[in-house]
Design an enzyme around this catalytic site. Structure first.
Site, mmCIF file in Angstrom:
data_model
loop_
_atom_site.group_PDB
_atom_site.id
_atom_site.type_symbol
_atom_site.label_atom_id
_atom_site.label_comp_id
_atom_site.label_asym_id
_atom_site.label_seq_id
_atom_site.Cartn_x
_atom_site.Cartn_y
_atom_site.Cartn_z
ATOM 1 N N ASP A 80 0.810 -1.215 0.000
ATOM 2 C CA ASP A 80 0.000 0.000 0.000
ATOM 3 C C ASP A 80 0.846 1.268 0.000
ATOM 4 O OD1 ASP A 80 -2.084 -1.783 0.184
ATOM 5 O OD2 ASP A 80 -3.152 -0.664 1.718
ATOM 6 N N CYS A 121 1.436 -8.157 5.148
ATOM 7 C CA CYS A 121 1.008 -6.774 4.948
ATOM 8 C C CYS A 121 -0.493 -6.636 4.726
ATOM 9 C CB CYS A 121 1.833 -6.145 3.842
ATOM 10 S SG CYS A 121 3.552 -5.881 4.371
ATOM 11 N N ASP A 122 -0.895 -5.413 4.466
ATOM 12 C CA ASP A 122 -2.257 -4.926 4.675
ATOM 13 C C ASP A 122 -3.400 -5.843 4.243
ATOM 14 O OD1 ASP A 122 -0.685 -2.849 5.431
ATOM 15 O OD2 ASP A 122 -1.778 -1.321 4.363
ATOM 16 N N CYS A 194 5.454 -2.386 8.220
ATOM 17 C CA CYS A 194 5.835 -1.070 8.735
ATOM 18 C C CYS A 194 5.677 -1.015 10.252
ATOM 19 C CB CYS A 194 5.010 0.011 8.055
ATOM 20 S SG CYS A 194 5.282 0.060 6.268
ATOM 21 N N GLU A 446 -6.930 4.627 -0.198
ATOM 22 C CA GLU A 446 -6.580 5.274 1.064
ATOM 23 C C GLU A 446 -6.297 6.756 0.855
ATOM 24 O OE1 GLU A 446 -4.713 1.441 3.437
ATOM 25 O OE2 GLU A 446 -3.342 2.980 2.676
ATOM 26 N N SER A 472 -5.081 4.906 5.545
ATOM 27 C CA SER A 472 -3.985 4.046 5.964
ATOM 28 C C SER A 472 -4.000 3.976 7.483
ATOM 29 C CB SER A 472 -2.655 4.638 5.490
ATOM 30 O OG SER A 472 -1.579 4.062 6.186
#
Length: 562
Positions: A80, A121-122, A194, A446, A472
């Protein structure tokens, strides 16, 4: 065994020939062992996934040691942060459905007995979770883990959200070119998701309390030996659960969904967790009312403020005791969690986490000293959002309880960013970004660039932003997203005009425009029907089938076509 469908009987001799050709069957008895899929998501343009090939190899070895036969396949992944602010972001949320469908396809086509999911991840974690619930085959999750926080030349802790906000500060002349480049080089120092409480880490933490992952899944660093040991332990647990026939739907119950939201509230997780958890509930056949989330928020204290809401990273949380310490603390307040639920360990949530005490009360607060007596997320309702909207109250300055401002409206993300950069957006504005929902975007992109620019320009307490798009996990400030119904589905966010007075009330959890019902109905009569922005390819199909955020942004085939 489920896999007997492809390996037993004379009629399956051709299938057995193909299985022998894979080289996975080392001796004649291997055909009698459980077949375990490793659903991996290795991709080397995503820092959270560059190391997953190594983790899959560890899982394979452990699965074989545990007495089963591993077979690996991969799903896609979208970063993302890299896809942010351009057409690539249109594909992020839709990638969740591709991941779910792809995993379902491989698992059911080959009749696996169990699945070891390696997301990070996302959209990868929720995509795989949708597949796990849909196929209901014994499963376990072990994510890739978070990256270390970065460090600037001045010794300041950095995460990716620091970098997005630095863009706005640099444009304002508040940050030198040298400092800007230093941050760019040092914000993301290792592999892993992250380092803050963004969507990836929020979802990986929720996997612990849902009961489909081992303790510390959400916080043990990607580069740590603990992460590798966790992979091995998870592999043995999975093979044991195949023998015991413990399946995802034995674990993912209404109470588990409640507890996922409770941990989310306690940690101030990403607003995207609401979207994904509602989708999971729908897939599990659980009718989950949005108002239930507010009831959970009212009784769940906010115990841990993590970046972007503070300078603390996921590693700080891990060192302070991780999710087990937070869960243990929440269990001390009766009625906050359902601790006697089954989890993938074969033990209850209580047994997994009891006695795991907080090690650093600066990072994780106690029940006696919470950041707030109520959780870090709220669902807002009102004449702008009759079916709900989401705000991360933990990311809003505590002094702000009610914000009223004049609407300044944009029909796309890019128009809004241009206006913010050109200083058209000023103190006292409520930025309205619409036609960016699941159908309108398409893909519900986002809004990190506009929120980061607002904060970076020093307007985080003076400008609000509302949207039918999403945010986000790195977003902070007065940012309301997931407004439902979306503008593309005729939602009232599409009726707001420049200059309208908009009020965001965090005390009463409302979102309203100061216009009469008659005026809004008059505007609706004049509203032009939405026309799809994409006419071909996957996003065209997605636009045709996707629902608004209040249902989790799921794809749904109309009943008249089934």
């Amino acid at each position: 065994m489920r896999s007997d469908m492809i390996k037993k009987g004379d009629h399956q001799a051709p299938a057995r020939s193909l299985l022998h050709a894979t080289g996975a069957l080392k001796n004649p008895t291997d055909m009698n062992k459980p077949f375990v899929a490793i659903c991996n998501s290795y991709i080397d343009i995503v820092p959270g996934h560059v190391h997953l090939r190594e983790l899959a190899d560890i899982a394979k070895e452990a699965i074989r040691e545990a007495g089963a036969i591993p077979f690996e396949f991969n799903t896609i992944g979208v970063d993302d942060g890299i896809a942010m602010g351009h057409i690539g972001m249109r594909y992020s949320l839709p990638s969740r459905e591709i991941i779910a469908d792809a995993a379902e396809t491989v698992i059911n086509a080959h009749w696996f007995d169990g699945v070891f999911y390696i997301p990070n991840c996302d959209k990868i974690t929720p995509g795989m979770l949708l597949a796990a619930v849909r196929t209901n085959v014994p499963a376990i999750f072990c994510s890739g883990g978070p990256m270390k926080a970065g460090l600037s030349a001045q010794g300041k802790a950095l995460t990716l959200s620091s970098m997005f906000e630095a863009v706005g500060a640099f444009k304002e002349g508040k940050l030198s070119k040298e400092a800007f480049l230093d941050m760019e080089q040092n914000a993301c120092p290792t592999c892993g998701s992250c380092a803050g409480m963004f969507t990836a880490n929020s979802m990986n933490c929720l996997m612990e309390v849902l009961g489909l992952a081992l303790p510390y899944n959400g916080t043990a660093l990607a580069v740590s030996e603990q992460r590798r040991e966790m992979i091995r332990e998870a592999a043995f647990k999975l093979v044991d659960n195949i023998k015991k026939d413990i399946k995802p739907l034995d674990i993912v119950t209404r109470e588990a969904i409640d507890d996922a939201f409770a941990l989310d509230m306690a940690m101030g997780g990403s607003t995207n967790t609401v979207l994904h958890t509602l989708a999971i509930a729908n897939e599990a056949g659980i009718d989950y009312d949005l108002e239930r989330i507010n009831e959970i928020a009212k009784k769940t204290p906010y115990l841990s403020k993590i970046a972007p809401s503070s300078s603390y990273s996921m590693h700080d949380v891990h060192e302070a005791g991780g999710c087990p310490a937070i869960i243990n603390e929440l269990m001390k307040k009766e009625g906050t969690l359902h601790p006697d639920r089954l989890t993938v360990t074969g033990k209850t949530l209580r047994e997994n986490n009891e006695g795991k005490e907080i090690k650093n009360f600066d990072v994780i607060h106690s029940l006696d000293d919470p950041y707030d007596k109520q959780g870090g997320l709220s669902i807002l309702f009102g004449n702008i959002a009759p079916k709900g909207a989401v705000i991360k109250v933990g990311g809003v300055d505590p002094s702000i309880k009610i914000f009223t401002g004049k609407a300044i409206c944009f029909n796309s993300h890019d128009e809004a960013v241009e206006a913010i950069d050109n200083k058209i957006v000023r103190e006292g504005h409520v930025v309205v970004i619409r036609y960016e929902g699941p159908k309108g975007g398409p893909g519900m992109p986002e809004m990190l660039a506009p929120t980061s620019s607002i904060v970076g320009r020093g307007l985080g307490k003076d400008v609000a932003l509302i949207t039918d798009g999403r945010f986000s996990g790195a977003t902070r400030g007065i940012a309301v997203g997931h407004i439902s119904p979306e503008a593309a589905s005729g939602g009232p966010i599409g009726l707001i005009k420049d200059g309208d007075e908009v009020t965001i009330d965090l005390i009463n959890r409302t979102l309203n425009v100061n216009q009469t019902k008659e005026e809004l109905n008059h505007r609706k009569e004049a509203l032009q029907p939405f026309k799809a922005k994409v006419k071909s390819g996957y996003l065209a199909r997605y636009t045709a089938l996707v629902t608004s955020a209040n249902t989790g942004g799921i794809m749904q085939v109309p009943e008249n076509l089934i």
